[in-house]
Design a protein around this motif. Structure first.
Motif, PDB file in Angstrom:
ATOM      1  N   LYS A 105      17.348   4.153   4.276  1.00  0.00           N
ATOM      2  CA  LYS A 105      16.448   3.749   3.191  1.00  0.00           C
ATOM      3  C   LYS A 105      16.714   4.502   1.895  1.00  0.00           C
TER       4      LYS A 105
ATOM      5  N   GLN B  37      17.784  -5.920  -0.931  1.00  0.00           N
ATOM      6  CA  GLN B  37      17.157  -4.607  -0.843  1.00  0.00           C
ATOM      7  C   GLN B  37      15.743  -4.707  -1.391  1.00  0.00           C
ATOM      8  N   SER B  40      11.949   0.381  -1.682  1.00  0.00           N
ATOM      9  CA  SER B  40      11.918   1.520  -0.760  1.00  0.00           C
ATOM     10  C   SER B  40      12.497   1.212   0.623  1.00  0.00           C
ATOM     11  N   GLN B  41      13.329   0.192   0.692  1.00  0.00           N
ATOM     12  CA  GLN B  41      13.969  -0.140   1.967  1.00  0.00           C
ATOM     13  C   GLN B  41      15.484  -0.068   1.842  1.00  0.00           C
ATOM     14  N   LYS B  44      20.108  -4.663   3.098  1.00  0.00           N
ATOM     15  CA  LYS B  44      20.282  -5.404   4.349  1.00  0.00           C
ATOM     16  C   LYS B  44      21.253  -6.556   4.116  1.00  0.00           C
TER      17      LYS B  44
END
Lengths: 113, 114
Positions: A105, B37, B40-41, B44
């Protein structure tokens, strides 16, 4: 399934302080490990990567990372940070030699002048 | 000397209104990727093109499509954007897919869905 954990969401340091950003991954086989950095307003760029051999990898701008297989870790270090290191840092893992890149993250680093 | 270019940098669309994001590259790489994205992740992977071969990730919603008309350009089409599709969309390139080759990223397009 592969996953990557970066435990620190935001790290604040003063200039000249030492840096260590944690990265742990879950994958039982051979892994390839990466650290990417994203400076404010810029694109993700590669800092360093590990495939095999010496577990201590040196990257650009004085960064290094150590692969500790027994701990499933690939922590990023820099002995003395500068204000210009303010950025977001992403750890990523690729399982085997033909997998996808799985990102953590990210950790935001703020360096106070 | 920009290598991976994404346009626009910011895109606002309405709920349900189709939108297309653009990526171009000057690296002559065979592979182009699209990542999503969310705030806060982690980024992907949605899918990638290896030359003209399209490779979709198993959990990528059907709402997301892609086109690659030539080596240099790749487009991300969102057919009916929902509020949950608001995110940063990252384009990347590499020489070979699913390899240890470095992926080169563009600056991203931030999509807002109203």
């Amino acid at each position: 399934a592969q996953s990557v954990s970066q435990h620190n969401h935001h790290v604040i340091l003063s200039e000249a302080a030492s840096l260590e950003l944690g990265c742990n991954y879950s994958y039982g086989g051979t892994v390839n490990l990466f650290w990417y950095v994203q400076y404010p307003g810029q694109h993700l760029q590669l800092l360093l990567k590990y495939f095999s051999g010496d577990p201590l990898v040196k990257g650009i701008k004085g960064f290094e990372a150590e692969f500790i297989k027994s701990k499933f870790s690939f922590n990023l270090r820099k002995p003395s940070v500068q204000w210009s290191d303010t950025a977001e840092y992403f750890c990523a893992v690729m399982g085997g030699s033909q997998g996808n890149l799985i990102f953590g993250k990210g950790t935001k680093l703020s360096v106070k002048p | 000397d920009a290598m991976v270019i994404q346009n626009p940098r910011y895109q606002v669309t309405q709920f349900g209104k189709p939108v297309t994001l653009s990526c171009s590259q000057t690296l002559n790489h065979n592979v182009m990727y699209w990542y999503q994205q969310k705030s806060s992740q982690a980024p992907k992977l949605l899918f990638h093109y290896y030359d003209k071969d399209f490779n979709n990730e198993a959990d990528t919603p059907d709402n997301f499509q892609s086109r690659r008309p030539n080596t240099s350009f790749c487009f991300l089409d969102i057919r009916s954007p929902g509020l949950g599709d608001a995110a940063m969309y990252l384009c990347a390139t590499s020489s070979r897919p699913r390899s240890t080759d470095t992926q080169y990223f563009g600056p991203g397009t931030r999509l807002t869905v109203l």
